[in-house]
Design an enzyme around this catalytic site. Sequence first.
Site, short mmCIF file in Angstrom:
data_model
loop_
_atom_site.label_atom_id
_atom_site.label_comp_id
_atom_site.label_asym_id
_atom_site.label_seq_id
_atom_site.Cartn_x
_atom_site.Cartn_y
_atom_site.Cartn_z
N THR A 12 0.86 -1.19 0.00
CA THR A 12 0.00 0.00 0.00
C THR A 12 0.89 1.24 0.00
OG1 THR A 12 -0.22 0.24 2.41
CG2 THR A 12 -1.78 -1.25 1.30
N GLY A 14 2.38 2.23 -2.61
CA GLY A 14 3.52 1.83 -3.43
C GLY A 14 3.80 2.74 -4.60
N GLY A 19 7.09 3.53 -0.04
CA GLY A 19 6.38 2.39 -0.66
C GLY A 19 6.94 2.05 -2.02
N TYR A 150 -0.12 11.60 15.43
CA TYR A 150 0.55 10.71 14.48
C TYR A 150 1.44 9.72 15.23
CZ TYR A 150 4.00 9.55 10.79
OH TYR A 150 4.86 8.92 9.92
N1 LIG Z 1 9.23 10.16 5.07
C1 LIG Z 1 9.53 10.04 6.34
O1 LIG Z 1 10.40 10.76 6.88
C2 LIG Z 1 8.83 9.00 7.19
C3 LIG Z 1 9.35 8.75 8.47
C4 LIG Z 1 8.72 7.79 9.26
C5 LIG Z 1 7.62 7.09 8.78
N2 LIG Z 1 7.14 7.36 7.54
C6 LIG Z 1 5.97 6.58 7.09
O2 LIG Z 1 6.27 5.96 5.87
C7 LIG Z 1 5.07 5.75 5.13
C8 LIG Z 1 5.23 6.30 3.72
O3 LIG Z 1 5.48 7.69 3.80
P1 LIG Z 1 6.30 8.50 2.68
O4 LIG Z 1 7.23 9.41 3.39
O5 LIG Z 1 6.80 7.57 1.63
O6 LIG Z 1 5.14 9.43 2.11
P2 LIG Z 1 4.60 9.73 0.63
O7 LIG Z 1 5.71 9.77 -0.36
O8 LIG Z 1 3.74 10.94 0.79
O9 LIG Z 1 3.71 8.46 0.34
C9 LIG Z 1 2.53 8.18 1.03
C10 LIG Z 1 1.84 7.06 0.29
O10 LIG Z 1 0.65 6.70 0.99
C11 LIG Z 1 -0.41 6.65 0.04
N3 LIG Z 1 -1.67 6.99 0.70
C12 LIG Z 1 -1.93 8.03 1.55
N4 LIG Z 1 -3.22 8.01 1.92
C13 LIG Z 1 -3.80 6.94 1.29
C14 LIG Z 1 -5.11 6.41 1.26
N5 LIG Z 1 -6.11 6.94 1.98
N6 LIG Z 1 -5.33 5.32 0.51
C15 LIG Z 1 -4.35 4.74 -0.22
N7 LIG Z 1 -3.08 5.21 -0.22
C16 LIG Z 1 -2.81 6.29 0.52
C17 LIG Z 1 -0.05 7.68 -1.02
O11 LIG Z 1 -0.68 7.39 -2.26
P3 LIG Z 1 -1.89 8.28 -2.86
O12 LIG Z 1 -1.59 9.71 -2.52
O13 LIG Z 1 -1.87 7.97 -4.31
O14 LIG Z 1 -3.13 7.79 -2.19
C18 LIG Z 1 1.45 7.47 -1.13
O15 LIG Z 1 1.73 6.39 -1.98
C19 LIG Z 1 3.95 6.41 5.93
O16 LIG Z 1 3.29 5.43 6.70
C20 LIG Z 1 4.71 7.37 6.83
O17 LIG Z 1 3.99 7.66 8.00
C21 LIG Z 1 7.71 8.30 6.75
#
Ligand SMILES: NC(=O)c1ccc[n+]([C@@H]2O[C@H](COP(=O)([O-])OP(=O)(O)OC[C@H]3O[C@@H](n4cnc5c(N)ncnc54)[C@H](OP(=O)(O)O)[C@@H]3O)[C@@H](O)[C@H]2O)c1
Length: 250
Positions: A12, A14, A19, A150
């Site tokens: 998910t 991805g 992802g 969060y």
């Molecule tokens: N980046 C960081 O520093 C960091 C640190 C710790 C943890 N994380 C965690 O890592 C994970 C990925 O984050 P990221 O930084 O890669 O963010 P990102 O680039 O913004 O990606 C978020 C992803 O989640 C999907 N998404 C969001 N809401 C959704 C929904 N309702 N249904 C289906 N898909 C949904 C988005 O796709 P769509 O917009 O197409 O729906 C996107 O693919 C998250 O769980 C985040 O909390 C990130």
Amino acid sequence: MSRLKNKVAVITGGNSGIGLGIAQEFKNEGAKGVIVGRNQKALDSAVAQLGDNFIAINADVTNVADLGRVFKETFEKFGKIDVVVANAGAGTVGTVANLGEAEFDKTIDLNLKSVYFTVHKALPYINDGGSIILIGSNAAHRAYPNFTLYGAAKAAVIFLAKGFSSDLLDRKIRANVITPGTTDTPAFEKFVPAEQIEGIKKHFASEMPIGRIGQPSDIGKTAVFLASDDSSFLLGAEILVDGGMTYLSK
Ligand SMILES: NC(=O)c1ccc[n+]([C@@H]2O[C@H](COP(=O)([O-])OP(=O)(O)OC[C@H]3O[C@@H](n4cnc5c(N)ncnc54)[C@H](OP(=O)(O)O)[C@@H]3O)[C@@H](O)[C@H]2O)c1
């Protein structure tokens, strides 16, 4: 490299950031499967990068019926599911003083409820012996300003890896959680004005014990380990992939 040869994965979120990094590392190791997100343009672009072995399913992980459809369609297309990665999520910025019921529900729906129901809906289809990988956050361990809600949701996700592993012992399905630190993804664009992004990333890098922020491939390589039989003795484990930022002082 073929540590995941012929394994079928559902990831998910991805189509972006962590992802997509996981999907790319899975592909490099011979996996195939499905990426899930809502933004069709981002899904199309990700699938073009990943090649023929991956398809996209447009679905909202906060919609339980959508999740049911994702796993049914994946099973129909690939005939099995070996690995599920519950990665979709996003931070909500604010404090207990200014985030109300609507923001509470939205944050918990996306970061906690969706993880529970991703796994619940995967269970009729995932193989016995399969691997479930959850994505936590270092915000679950330290109270960073404005990330209380969060962080609380992610702390619960870290628990779910233990609870799911316990619940699924009879099926030998292992659930583990990766806890990223600050990682270079498009999520920055949601919180920081475009002209400030590079400066903020440099600032975070200077604060990191290891001297750089994470890349999606750092998380992806760890997910390969958890998806593969190399991690067959890990159940309910948390792996911090954070450049030392959570517990090391600098
Ligand atoms: N980046 C960081 O520093 C960091 C640190 C710790 C943890 N994380 C965690 O890592 C994970 C990925 O984050 P990221 O930084 O890669 O963010 P990102 O680039 O913004 O990606 C978020 C992803 O989640 C999907 N998404 C969001 N809401 C959704 C929904 N309702 N249904 C289906 N898909 C949904 C988005 O796709 P769509 O917009 O197409 O729906 C996107 O693919 C998250 O769980 C985040 O909390 C990130």
